[in-house]
Enzyme design. Structure first.
Site, PDB file in Angstrom:
ATOM      1  N   HIS A   1       0.787  -1.171   0.084  1.00 37.30           N
ATOM      2  CA  HIS A   1      -0.010   0.070   0.063  1.00 37.30           C
ATOM      3  C   HIS A   1       0.991   1.255  -0.109  1.00 37.30           C
ATOM      4  CE1 HIS A   1      -2.244  -3.328   1.700  1.00 37.30           C
ATOM      5  NE2 HIS A   1      -3.514  -2.655   1.178  1.00 37.30           N
TER       6      HIS A   1
ATOM      7  N   GLU B   1     -17.991  -3.738  24.953  1.00 36.43           N
ATOM      8  CA  GLU B   1     -16.863  -4.926  24.854  1.00 36.43           C
ATOM      9  C   GLU B   1     -15.964  -4.885  23.812  1.00 36.43           C
ATOM     10  OE1 GLU B   1     -20.447  -5.026  24.208  1.00 36.43           O
ATOM     11  OE2 GLU B   1     -21.239  -5.873  25.816  1.00 36.43           O
TER      12      GLU B   1
ATOM     13  N   HIS C   1     -28.944 -14.964  25.351  1.00 37.65           N
ATOM     14  CA  HIS C   1     -28.012 -14.626  26.419  1.00 37.65           C
ATOM     15  C   HIS C   1     -27.337 -16.000  26.690  1.00 37.65           C
ATOM     16  CE1 HIS C   1     -29.589 -10.692  26.473  1.00 37.65           C
ATOM     17  NE2 HIS C   1     -28.900 -10.473  27.654  1.00 37.65           N
TER      18      HIS C   1
END
Ligand SMILES: Cc1ncc(C[n+]2csc(CCOP(=O)(O)OP(=O)(O)O)c2C)c(N)n1
Length: 655
Positions: A20, A401, A463
């Site tokens: 790149h 999270e 859950h």
């Protein structure tokens, strides 16, 4: 000086025929100002604890970093390594890899992670400064981000957390080139990044990223800010390339000989490929030598502090555990359980362990993604970390999270801290990209993940993790612990803390479990990954029952039922697959044994278990998603019961 970066990037990508060039060419001016006038670093000592950190969050622009390391005098980064860009075994892999190349602070490539790591590094800096003093800990964390970094969701979590904690020593340089792989950013994004950062509590500004004076002025201002700072540097991707500059064509492929010749002409760069004119090389070397006196002065300050504090600082930054204190803590916890057994959830056992472990190990910094009361990761004595008090050892990460897991990686990479977290096991999916990088980088971060099965009950299938244990076990170099009782929980905590070169997940229950390990036992029986918890009675074992966590008690009950039918069965607890698979062949074979029937019991998916039970083994567990109901009913409904286990053994023995 900036053109030296551009030339090396073009030439290395051309030679590799991949890579790149666009970002290094576009961001060369920003990097030159930063490395020649601001960044505190010393190529002679890449790991000096109080160096400024530089994170190239847009890891695809790796040639920018490699060129800088080469030009400023990192000994290992020779021109030969630059010529071997992206080749096997070189110090110049496709994306920067921590632990592989000196001077690379973190592994980047998955966009957004580096920025979130940098937030963790900046947290670590503030925390350690609060503990050890600004004389010893006082550095900046600089990040170069791209459009891609800022489009990733994780960036929002990272930015919000940094703004909230007012991490004033965090400075983001945004390579604002308006181009990504598909083309102009306008195809997919129209966010005003300056306003976005300001809304999160940052100081933010917009400048011309090709104007060295403007870059320097913005950095000066940022260094004085009382908040984290973002400098949006308007740049041209592939700066200097005659036809590909400003276009996605310069993002991720070799420019080609003609374009490179044109760029050399445009930039006024006459040196042949991989050659740097002596005068420019000398300027870069001078830039690289700026930090030496700063490092020596820091060493003198460290030498002058209170000796006990110095010893502790050194121990902490080297990541050495206080072995005696840890051993004593574990011993006292186990003694306590031997004297007064506890029928508690393993999440509570973890809290019980943490009350003692966090006192013995001041480097432990805990947290939770807004589930503190459920994860039981905050001990009574722990203060919360805040912008007003960075000495706090508990971080309220908010409902973030992914940002939490990536920030933990940054804290660990910074050194001086062993971070541990809390969330539900089912949300390991929200942490997974960062956990994978922790494993790849070999960092000791510990994830406490509670509510580890259908045993959480009424919250239902959204859950209840079912595939998560298998999915986590699939990550190389990650230890997944699933302790069966309070004693194993302590042992697994000890093993996670001792796991210097890799992350751990502790999968813990919401529901209470009986203590199965009774009586005094100083040995860490979880250390081999699995062990015979209850031997067969009344003859050689005909059946081996393997189980983890909450299902070990079910296996023990099944063994009793089988004994009543005259079938001797043994129970093997398997708290950690990875440790079992790492054990020497003979030891592993002895633990697994050679009974006629092998049965595994785990309230998750079968995947992975055949390596223990053999493909002829029986699996008693889940085959699909759970359901919403009281947990005892769920165990009955899904057939994860002692009766089902015993029936399966009897059926298999008859066949
Ligand atoms: C999480 C993630 N998704 C996708 C990619 C693949 N990828 C590499 S660079 C890039 C975007 C390029 O745009 P930008 O970040 O603006 O970099 P620039 O073009 O300016 O070099 C993408 C999608 C990645 N590296 N990480």
């Amino acid at each position: 000086m900036a053109n030296a970066i551009r030339a090396l990037a073009m030439d290395a990508v051309e030679q590799a025929k991949s890579g790149h060039p666009g970002l290094p060419m576009g961001a060369a001016d920003i990097a030159t100002v930063l490395f020649s006038r601001f960044l505190k670093f010393d190529p002679a000592d890449p790991a000096w604890p109080d160096r400024d950190r530089f994170v190239l969050s847009a890891g695809h622009g790796s040639m920018l970093l490699y060129a800088l390391l080469h030009l400023t005098g990192y000994e290992a980064m020779t021109i030969g390594e630059i010529k071997r860009f992206r080749q096997f075994g070189s110090l110049t892999p496709g994306h920067p890899e921590y632990g592989h190349t000196p001077g690379v602070e973190t592994t980047t490539g998955p966009l957004g992670q580096g920025l979130a790591n940098a937030v963790g590094m900046a947290i670590a800096e503030r925390h350690l400064a609060a503990e050890f003093g600004g004389d010893i800990v006082d550095h900046f964390t600089y990040v170069l981000t791209s459009d891609g970094d800022l489009m990733e969701g994780i960036s929002q979590e990272a930015i919000a957390l940094a703004g909230h904690l007012r991490l004033k020593k965090l400075i983001v340089l945004f390579d604002d080139n308006g181009i990504s792989i598909d083309g102009p950013l306008a195809l997919a994004d129209s966010v005003d990044q300056v306003k976005r950062f300001e809304a999160a509590g940052w100081t933010a500004t917009r400048i011309d990223g090709h104007d060295p004076a403007a870059i320097a002025a913005a950095l000066e201002t940022a260094k004085k800010s009382e908040r984290p700072s973002m400098i949006a540097c308007r740049t041209i991707i592939g700066f200097g390339a005659p036809t590909k500059a400003g276009s996605e064509k310069s993002h991720g492929s070799a420019l080609g000989a003609e374009e490179i010749a044109g760029a050399r002409q445009k930039l006024g760069w006459t040196a042949p490929a991989f050659e740097i004119p002596a005068a420019i090389r000398a300027q870069w070397r001078t830039a690289g030598e700026r930090g030496r006196p700063l490092r020596l002065a820091w060493q003198a300050r460290l030498a002058a502090i209170d000796p006990a504090k110095r010893v502790e600082f050194t121990r902490r930054t080297q990541g050495a555990l206080p072995a005696d204190k840890l051993t004593a803590a574990v011993r006292s916890l186990k003694k306590n359980l031997a004297e007064a057994p506890k029928e508690i959830a393993t999440r509570s056992a973890s809290e019980f362990a943490l009350e003692t472990l966090t006192v013995a190990l001041p480097e432990m910094v805990g947290g939770s993604a807004d589930l503190t009361g459920s994860n039981n990761t905050r001990t009574k004595a722990m203060k919360a970390m805040s912008a007003a008090d960075y000495s706090g050892r508990f971080i309220h990460y908010g409902v973030r999270e992914h940002g939490m897991a990536a920030a933990m990686n940054g804290m660990s990479l910074h050194g001086g801290i062993i971070p541990y977290s809390g969330t539900f096991l089912v949300f390991s999916d929200y942490c997974r990209p960062a956990i994978r990088l922790a494993a790849l980088m070999g960092r000791r971060v510990i994830h406490v993940m509670t509510h580890d099965s259908i045993g959480l009950g009424e919250d239902g299938p959204t859950h209840q993790p079912v595939e998560h244990l298998a999915a986590l076990r699939a990550i190389p170099n990650l230890k997944v612990f699933r302790p069966c009782d309070a004693v194993e929980t302590i042992e697994c905590w000890q093993l996670a803390l001792q796991s210097e070169n890799g992350p751990s997940v502790l999968a813990l229950t919401r529901q209470n479990l009986p203590q199965l390990r009774l009586g005094p036992d100083e040995e860490n029986r979880c250390a081999r990954g699995a062990y015979e918890l209850v031997p067969a009675e009344g003859g050689d074992a005909a059946v081996s029952l393997f189980a983890t966590g909450s299902e070990v008690a079910i296996a023990v009950a099944a063994r009793k039922l089988l004994a009543a039918s005259g079938i001797p069965a043994r129970v093997v607890s398997v708290p950690c697959f990875e440790l079992l698979f790492a054990a020497p062949e003979a030891e592993r074979a002895a633990i697994i044994g050679k009974t006629k029937v092998n049965i595994a019991v785990e309230a998750g998916m079968r995947q992975g278990w055949d390596a223990i039970t053999g493909s002829a083994g029986v699996f008693v567990g889940m085959t699909g998603f759970g359901a919403s109901a009281p947990y005892k009913e769920l165990y009955q409904h899904f057939g994860v019961t002692p009766e089902k286990v015993a029936d399966a053994a009897l059926t298999r023995l008859k066949s």
